[in-house]
Design an enzyme around this catalytic site. Structure first.
Site, mmCIF file in Angstrom:
data_model
loop_
_atom_site.group_PDB
_atom_site.id
_atom_site.type_symbol
_atom_site.label_atom_id
_atom_site.label_comp_id
_atom_site.label_asym_id
_atom_site.label_seq_id
_atom_site.Cartn_x
_atom_site.Cartn_y
_atom_site.Cartn_z
ATOM 1 N N CYS A 1 0.858 -1.187 0.000
ATOM 2 C CA CYS A 1 0.000 0.000 0.000
ATOM 3 C C CYS A 1 0.894 1.237 0.000
ATOM 4 O O CYS A 1 1.874 1.288 0.724
ATOM 5 C CB CYS A 1 -0.897 0.029 1.228
ATOM 6 S SG CYS A 1 -2.096 -1.307 1.279
ATOM 7 N N ALA A 2 0.548 2.229 -0.811
ATOM 8 C CA ALA A 2 1.310 3.477 -0.833
ATOM 9 C C ALA A 2 1.139 4.211 0.504
ATOM 10 O O ALA A 2 2.088 4.765 1.040
ATOM 11 C CB ALA A 2 0.849 4.356 -1.982
#
Length: 141
Positions: free
Chosen positions: A48-49
């Site tokens: 996940c960013a």
């Protein structure tokens, strides 16, 4: 926590992407806070960013292990996505979790088409993490 049927119904009423976006953020605000002590590396979702944490509790059930999730993110929109996933999966049996296609739900409510590629990848990572937890719970049962 908001029920999944309510979420789907509300999305059907919102035509504009801006309104849906605001609704997702609102869902994130309603998500119960996750204990600071649970913001650990072990609970962190990789891929996940934004930073996303998922904590899994497993209990016994008549239909095999039941998984309950707590979740959090440092990004408002992602926190809303976590809220939707928890409404979909938390409190369900491992078998039900594995039989549920979250990405199909996100397509059905018209949400995934408006997510950036990074957010779509993060969403997929969250779903994979939940499914892996369900797999592990079944294997241990």
């Amino acid at each position: 926590m908001t029920k999944l049927d309510d979420i789907v119904e509300n999305f059907a009423l919102l035509d504009e992407w801006d309104d849906r976006y605001r609704y997702v953020i609102e869902l994130g605000r309603e998500l119960p806070p996750m204990a600071e002590a649970d913001h650990t590396e072990a609970n962190k979702v990789q891929g996940c960013a934004s930073q996303v944490w998922l904590k899994t509790k497993i209990s016994g059930g008549d239909n095999g292990p039941v998984l309950t999730f707590d979740g959090d993110s440092d990004a408002h929109i992602v926190r809303g996505l976590v809220a939707i996933l928890l409404a979909l999966y938390s409190g369900k049996s491992a078998r039900d979790i594995l039989a549920t296609d979250a990405l199909a739900l996100f397509d059905r409510i018209g949400l995934r088409e408006n997510l950036t590629p990074q957010r779509s990848n993060g969403l997929r990572s969250m779903v994979e993490r939940i499914r892996a937890e369900a797999d592990a719970a079944l294997a241990a049962a």
